[in-house]
Design a protein around this motif. Structure first.
Motif, PDB file in Angstrom:
ATOM      1  N   GLN A 168       0.838  -1.200   0.000  1.00 10.52           N
ATOM      2  CA  GLN A 168       0.000   0.000   0.000  1.00 10.52           C
ATOM      3  C   GLN A 168       0.871   1.247   0.000  1.00 10.52           C
ATOM      4  OE1 GLN A 168      -3.367  -0.075   2.656  1.00 10.52           O
ATOM      5  NE2 GLN A 168      -3.452   2.159   2.752  1.00 10.52           N
ATOM      6  N   PHE A 169       0.543   2.204  -0.855  1.00  9.31           N
ATOM      7  CA  PHE A 169       1.358   3.418  -0.931  1.00  9.31           C
ATOM      8  C   PHE A 169       0.481   4.616  -1.291  1.00  9.31           C
ATOM      9  CE2 PHE A 169       1.459   1.060  -4.867  1.00  9.31           C
ATOM     10  CZ  PHE A 169       1.181   2.017  -5.840  1.00  9.31           C
ATOM     11  N   GLU A 170       1.066   5.803  -1.117  1.00  7.33           N
ATOM     12  CA  GLU A 170       0.302   7.041  -1.285  1.00  7.33           C
ATOM     13  C   GLU A 170       0.726   7.743  -2.573  1.00  7.33           C
ATOM     14  OE1 GLU A 170       0.391   9.071   2.375  1.00  7.33           O
ATOM     15  OE2 GLU A 170      -0.975  10.682   1.778  1.00  7.33           O
ATOM     16  N   ILE A 171      -0.242   8.296  -3.292  1.00  4.73           N
ATOM     17  CA  ILE A 171       0.095   9.050  -4.511  1.00  4.73           C
ATOM     18  C   ILE A 171      -0.649  10.376  -4.498  1.00  4.73           C
ATOM     19  CG2 ILE A 171       0.430   6.942  -5.911  1.00  4.73           C
ATOM     20  CD1 ILE A 171      -2.339   7.757  -7.247  1.00  4.73           C
ATOM     21  N   PRO A 172      -0.125  11.381  -5.236  1.00  3.15           N
ATOM     22  CA  PRO A 172      -0.884  12.634  -5.384  1.00  3.15           C
ATOM     23  C   PRO A 172      -2.169  12.364  -6.156  1.00  3.15           C
ATOM     24  CG  PRO A 172       1.396  12.891  -6.143  1.00  3.15           C
ATOM     25  CD  PRO A 172       1.176  11.437  -5.932  1.00  3.15           C
ATOM     26  N   ARG A 173      -3.269  12.979  -5.746  1.00  2.39           N
ATOM     27  CA  ARG A 173      -4.564  12.796  -6.411  1.00  2.39           C
ATOM     28  C   ARG A 173      -4.447  13.057  -7.912  1.00  2.39           C
ATOM     29  NH1 ARG A 173      -8.250  12.532  -9.115  1.00  2.39           N
ATOM     30  NH2 ARG A 173     -10.481  12.908  -8.827  1.00  2.39           N
ATOM     31  N   THR A 174      -3.607  14.023  -8.272  1.00  2.00           N
ATOM     32  CA  THR A 174      -3.480  14.421  -9.679  1.00  2.00           C
ATOM     33  C   THR A 174      -2.818  13.345 -10.545  1.00  2.00           C
ATOM     34  OG1 THR A 174      -1.504  15.593  -8.968  1.00  2.00           O
ATOM     35  CG2 THR A 174      -3.474  16.925  -9.360  1.00  2.00           C
ATOM     36  N   ASP A 175      -2.119  12.400  -9.906  1.00  2.00           N
ATOM     37  CA  ASP A 175      -1.437  11.354 -10.676  1.00  2.00           C
ATOM     38  C   ASP A 175      -2.315  10.117 -10.892  1.00  2.00           C
ATOM     39  OD1 ASP A 175       0.653  13.030 -10.625  1.00  2.00           O
ATOM     40  OD2 ASP A 175       1.986  11.790  -9.395  1.00  2.00           O
ATOM     41  N   LEU A 176      -3.581  10.220 -10.471  1.00  2.00           N
ATOM     42  CA  LEU A 176      -4.471   9.052 -10.435  1.00  2.00           C
ATOM     43  C   LEU A 176      -4.364   8.126 -11.644  1.00  2.00           C
ATOM     44  CD1 LEU A 176      -6.954   7.503  -9.223  1.00  2.00           C
ATOM     45  CD2 LEU A 176      -8.398   9.094 -10.490  1.00  2.00           C
ATOM     46  N   VAL A 177      -4.736   8.627 -12.809  1.00  2.00           N
ATOM     47  CA  VAL A 177      -4.831   7.759 -13.987  1.00  2.00           C
ATOM     48  C   VAL A 177      -3.468   7.169 -14.343  1.00  2.00           C
ATOM     49  CG1 VAL A 177      -5.280   7.721 -16.478  1.00  2.00           C
ATOM     50  CG2 VAL A 177      -6.925   8.810 -14.939  1.00  2.00           C
ATOM     51  N   ALA A 178      -2.433   8.024 -14.336  1.00  2.00           N
ATOM     52  CA  ALA A 178      -1.101   7.563 -14.739  1.00  2.00           C
ATOM     53  C   ALA A 178      -0.596   6.450 -13.820  1.00  2.00           C
ATOM     54  CB  ALA A 178      -0.121   8.730 -14.745  1.00  2.00           C
ATOM     55  N   ARG A 179      -0.769   6.633 -12.508  1.00  2.00           N
ATOM     56  CA  ARG A 179      -0.226   5.656 -11.566  1.00  2.00           C
ATOM     57  C   ARG A 179      -1.033   4.352 -11.552  1.00  2.00           C
ATOM     58  NH1 ARG A 179       3.433   7.575  -7.752  1.00  2.00           N
ATOM     59  NH2 ARG A 179       3.704   5.373  -7.228  1.00  2.00           N
ATOM     60  N   ILE A 180      -2.345   4.454 -11.708  1.00  2.00           N
ATOM     61  CA  ILE A 180      -3.167   3.233 -11.754  1.00  2.00           C
ATOM     62  C   ILE A 180      -2.825   2.436 -13.017  1.00  2.00           C
ATOM     63  CG2 ILE A 180      -5.532   2.342 -11.987  1.00  2.00           C
ATOM     64  CD1 ILE A 180      -4.990   3.281  -9.195  1.00  2.00           C
ATOM     65  N   ARG A 181      -2.688   3.155 -14.108  1.00  2.00           N
ATOM     66  CA  ARG A 181      -2.364   2.465 -15.359  1.00  2.00           C
ATOM     67  C   ARG A 181      -0.997   1.781 -15.237  1.00  2.00           C
ATOM     68  NH1 ARG A 181      -3.612   6.238 -19.953  1.00  2.00           N
ATOM     69  NH2 ARG A 181      -5.674   5.284 -20.081  1.00  2.00           N
ATOM     70  N   GLN A 182      -0.043   2.477 -14.624  1.00  2.00           N
ATOM     71  CA  GLN A 182       1.307   1.925 -14.439  1.00  2.00           C
ATOM     72  C   GLN A 182       1.254   0.655 -13.585  1.00  2.00           C
ATOM     73  OE1 GLN A 182       3.902   4.639 -12.382  1.00  2.00           O
ATOM     74  NE2 GLN A 182       5.541   3.110 -12.179  1.00  2.00           N
ATOM     75  N   LEU A 183       0.490   0.718 -12.498  1.00  2.00           N
ATOM     76  CA  LEU A 183       0.417  -0.444 -11.609  1.00  2.00           C
ATOM     77  C   LEU A 183      -0.263  -1.630 -12.309  1.00  2.00           C
ATOM     78  CD1 LEU A 183       0.854  -1.807  -8.933  1.00  2.00           C
ATOM     79  CD2 LEU A 183      -1.122  -0.596  -7.988  1.00  2.00           C
ATOM     80  N   LEU A 184      -1.315  -1.349 -13.067  1.00  2.00           N
ATOM     81  CA  LEU A 184      -1.993  -2.422 -13.803  1.00  2.00           C
ATOM     82  C   LEU A 184      -1.029  -3.068 -14.803  1.00  2.00           C
ATOM     83  CD1 LEU A 184      -5.503  -0.811 -14.513  1.00  2.00           C
ATOM     84  CD2 LEU A 184      -5.039  -2.760 -13.030  1.00  2.00           C
ATOM     85  N   ASP A 185      -0.215  -2.244 -15.448  1.00  2.00           N
ATOM     86  CA  ASP A 185       0.787  -2.774 -16.384  1.00  2.00           C
ATOM     87  C   ASP A 185       1.767  -3.683 -15.644  1.00  2.00           C
ATOM     88  OD1 ASP A 185      -0.292  -1.566 -18.530  1.00  2.00           O
ATOM     89  OD2 ASP A 185       1.152   0.076 -18.654  1.00  2.00           O
ATOM     90  N   GLU A 186       2.253  -3.199 -14.502  1.00  2.00           N
ATOM     91  CA  GLU A 186       3.208  -3.984 -13.711  1.00  2.00           C
ATOM     92  C   GLU A 186       2.598  -5.320 -13.270  1.00  2.00           C
ATOM     93  OE1 GLU A 186       5.340  -0.056 -11.774  1.00  2.00           O
ATOM     94  OE2 GLU A 186       4.369  -1.519 -10.454  1.00  2.00           O
ATOM     95  N   GLN A 187       1.315  -5.264 -12.944  1.00  2.00           N
ATOM     96  CA  GLN A 187       0.630  -6.499 -12.524  1.00  2.00           C
ATOM     97  C   GLN A 187       0.385  -7.432 -13.701  1.00  2.00           C
ATOM     98  OE1 GLN A 187      -2.932  -4.901 -10.786  1.00  2.00           O
ATOM     99  NE2 GLN A 187      -2.103  -4.896  -8.701  1.00  2.00           N
ATOM    100  N   GLY A 188       0.597  -6.905 -14.903  1.00  2.00           N
ATOM    101  CA  GLY A 188       0.347  -7.726 -16.098  1.00  2.00           C
ATOM    102  C   GLY A 188      -1.124  -7.844 -16.425  1.00  2.00           C
ATOM    103  N   GLN A 189      -1.925  -6.860 -15.988  1.00  2.00           N
ATOM    104  CA  GLN A 189      -3.363  -6.889 -16.304  1.00  2.00           C
ATOM    105  C   GLN A 189      -3.595  -6.309 -17.697  1.00  2.00           C
ATOM    106  OE1 GLN A 189      -5.104  -8.427 -14.329  1.00  2.00           O
ATOM    107  NE2 GLN A 189      -4.081  -8.346 -12.362  1.00  2.00           N
TER     108      GLN A 189
END
Lengths: 495, 495
Positions: free
Chosen positions: B474-495
């Motif tokens: 679990q980690f914290e991100i700036p609200r403004t980075d929402l889409v970019a960081r979620i997309r990055q994490l999904l990529d890392e997860q291989g989704q």
């Protein structure tokens, strides 16, 4: 010798009220449903496909607009070892089966359960022009959430869906109302008689057509309609009718204004106030999601016929103009509707399970897209390889295999090849863009004749006899250039 | 006060022999049918969707493997003004409706008419394990062509279809036989008794299982089977049985050899010789199209149960090994079959209309793809935005709207938010890859908490208590980075 008996042949006929769908009609519906499923999936909804057949007991009697609900379904009795068993029926919508599914599988399903379903439903009704006894529905519902956020989500998804299939922003509006507001209005009117309440609801439904003055007449003594027929009124006094009028005319310039007017219309009814608060919450949620009143708007004239709605109700209307049967312009009208129904699952379990959902009228939406020219009309027939020499089928088969492997839609003519004219007539009937011809001459030269049927059809319409005789729509290519030249010609034709 | 009546609740239960399909099951079937439709379309076939309901008269009695054909369908009688009308029934396959459609619309349809159809069919049979009374079929047929080029085309298309959905070359074989060859064999045997012919056909069908010696026994006196039961034989003499054995063992190293052996087996039967000639033509056509015996092969052991086949019959078998109920290896077996049936349309019109087609067993093919790991398993749940503060639903709605507009599957938790553990349990049940958390602290800081549920699940299995406490999932991100960081994490997860 025994007399020959006359052969009794079966009639080749769809049963009354059923029809067949051919070619592009099927492909276009499939494609539209695929796009809709994509939006529903993005919103977190899961596919569900239940069987066409349910027990009559599980289906219940929720058919809309049917005075004799038992007669609205196709039903039969099972025969089992003991002689007779359960009554079974074809589903008449996708909501009743959802209630059964959720009650049956509730321990394995997540709650809230967001599901979508698409498929045919059946109504045992008198068929009429354009009115069939089997038709498609496409539903999305959230079961197990009492939050109006679930209703707002469905409305936002409906707007996104319409845009995804090709209805432009500005050409549709999702209109929202709330049954509790309506009930509040009926409460302050002091109307407790069920029949009279139903009459008032029916009158409200006519507001779009007859306007404020018309509704006043219908709530009172009655009204002479356009055709000259006298429509009996509900029989309310002018004072009694006032809350309905206030309610119907509560639509203001902006959402806040409408909500204030509605709050005034429901007076001191607690139910009414709850309804207004729910509408306010939905408006806030939708605004936060970026869905302004240009797409989703609170509109007191939305009623929705079904008796099982208990809270928010909504309807998607296409606002662009079409011409009706009599040549008059009117807006296209409703293509989807739904609302909150909190009691359907309770039938099975005894426990209240809140639910809300929407149903898209697939055929209406397809018709709208057709009118707007938004249906991908890939109605191009296959390239037809004609048969000049019956003994060389293997060669023709080789040509068509090459084309298909290159992804080009194509086929060998498989009818009787004796009459070449019939082969071209067939290609024409299929809407083929190109015919390929290879006779003995071409075999000897290692070539093929290519007939541009689209250019040919144009020439047939406009060309002079001289131009026509030059046959520029037919030309010869090396056999080895087959795929490249066919692809090039298809590109030029814009296929 | 009146006594309270006990409430009778309907049972929430699918009727016997019917089932519900959820989520990925539905999506995978839809996707497979889409791919198949693409191949059929490329071959020049047009979609057709007829209604589920036909008149009993039009359907006829062509149900396979049913001794009492009337009892194989779900049927009911229409009620009309005069009291009772036509008997209607749910279709039991897609071939009988095609015959009706072609007879009804033959003046408007091109001939030959290539059509495909996919959808559920219904059988009123005793349900068993894995045996349902509603299931999918997916058919392609060519009506109005007597040419074996039509049969060859269907076989080539079947091979292409299997490869398109994900069955690798080498993992399937399309096997072809011809009823005329079989009839020729029965002719030279001097068998004219229908029942005895049927017995011989049934015995031929067992060749794959019991081998040559077994078939000899079954054609003669009978045979003790593996379970110890004695199976009565057909009662032929050893000499009489010889043509069947010659026929069954006619498969040679190559197609030419097989055809020579078959020609010998049918002796001087004209029908048999015609059948062999048809098989030879098909082999030539397929060879010309590039479909060698590694994909499509002549195999005398193919029988196909249906009585209405009149010429070529074919079957697609998946050849890879699976383990049966008892742990023994066996090949997966048949997933599609078909053949030529020249008399079905004649029932309606009196005129002979040749036809040929194939039906794919959708559920069997899906099961095979599942075993081979070839089903796109997009079973990932949505990103779940949790609700820390019920009054801030509009903010959560804003988050999810942003994600959805970026094409990311996501939703707000719509259940009762009081218990946060329930929200995570829900995300787990949905198979969600990520949960998003925003409480008052995060609002103040303009941040979001991101919980990687996939890493979290792994840690829960393997991590020490110390590692677990650090909660690196679990980690914290700036609200403004929402889409970019979620997309990055999904990529890392291989989704």
């Amino acid at each position: 010798m025994a007399k020959k008996q006359k052969v009794q042949r079966p009639k080749a006929q769809t049963p009354k009220g059923f029809r067949d769908y051919f070619g592009a009609e099927v492909a276009q519906r499939t494609e539209m449903l695929r796009v809709i499923a994509g939006v529903y999936h993005r919103y977190g909804f899961e596919a569900l496909e239940s069987a066409a057949v349910e027990t009559v007991e599980a289906l219940g009697k929720f058919l809309p607009d049917v005075d004799r609900p038992n007669e609205g379904v196709f039903a039969w009795q099972e025969e089992d070892e003991k002689g007779s068993g359960d009554w079974l029926a074809l589903r008449y919508d996708l909501t009743a089966p959802l209630a059964r599914v959720f009650a049956q599988h509730r321990n394995d399903l997540p709650t809230p359960y967001r599901r979508y379903a698409m498929g045919p439903v059946w109504r045992n009704e008198k068929p009429g022009p354009g009115r069939f006894r089997q038709f498609y529905q496409c539903d999305a519902d959230t079961v197990g959430s009492g939050s109006v956020a679930a209703d707002a989500e469905i409305c936002a998804m409906l707007a996104d869906t319409l845009e995804a299939v090709g209805i432009e922003r500005g050409d549709y509006v999702v209109r929202i109302n709330n049954r509790k507001v309506l009930n509040g209005v009926l409460e302050v009117m002091g109307l407790s008689d069920e029949a009279q309440r139903a009459d008032v609801l029916r009158t409200i439904d006519k507001f779009d057509k007859v306007g404020e003055a018309g509704v006043r007449e219908l709530l009172g003594k009655g009204r002479l309609d356009a055709s000259g027929a006298y429509i009996d009124g509900v029989g309310l006094s002018s004072a009694q009718a006032e809350p309905v009028i206030a309610f119907l005319t509560s639509k203001a310039e902006d959402t806040a204004g409408t909500l204030d007017n509605l709050a005034a219309a429901v007076g001191d009814s607690a139910t009414g106030a709850e309804g207004v608060a729910e509408l306010r919450s939905m408006a806030d949620l939708l605004e936060a999601g970026g869905y302004g009143p240009d797409r989703i708007v609170i509109d007191p004239s939305v009623v929705r016929g079904l008796g099982y709605y208990t809270g928010p109700v909504f309807e998607a209307e296409l606002t662009f103009e079409i011409t009706d049967d009599k040549g008059r312009p009117r807006s296209f009208g409703s293509v989807a509707g739904g609302g909150r129904y909190d009691d359907l699952v309770k039938r099975f379990t005894g426990q209240e399970v809140p639910a809300t959902g929407v149903s898209i009228g697939v055929d209406r939406l397809l018709a709208a897209l057709h009118m707007k020219g938004r249906l991908s009309t890939d109605t191009t027939g296959p390239v037809v390889v004609t048969v000049m020499d019956r003994d060389r089928m293997a060669d023709y088969q080789g040509i068509v295999s090459e084309l298909r492997q290159a992804g080009i839609r194509s086929e060998v003519y498989l009818g009787n090849p004796k009459n070449f004219g019939n082969q071209l007539k067939y290609a024409d009937q299929r809407g083929s863009p190109i015919a390929i011809i290879q006779g003995a001459d071409e075999v000897a030269k290692g070539t093929l004749q290519i007939k541009d049927l689209i250019l040919g059809a144009k020439l047939a319409e406009t060309a002079t006899h001289e131009e026509w005789k030059e046959r520029p729509s037919q030309f010869e290519i090396p056999r080895t250039d087959l795929v490249a030249r066919i692809r090039q010609l298809l590109d030029e034709q814009g296929q």
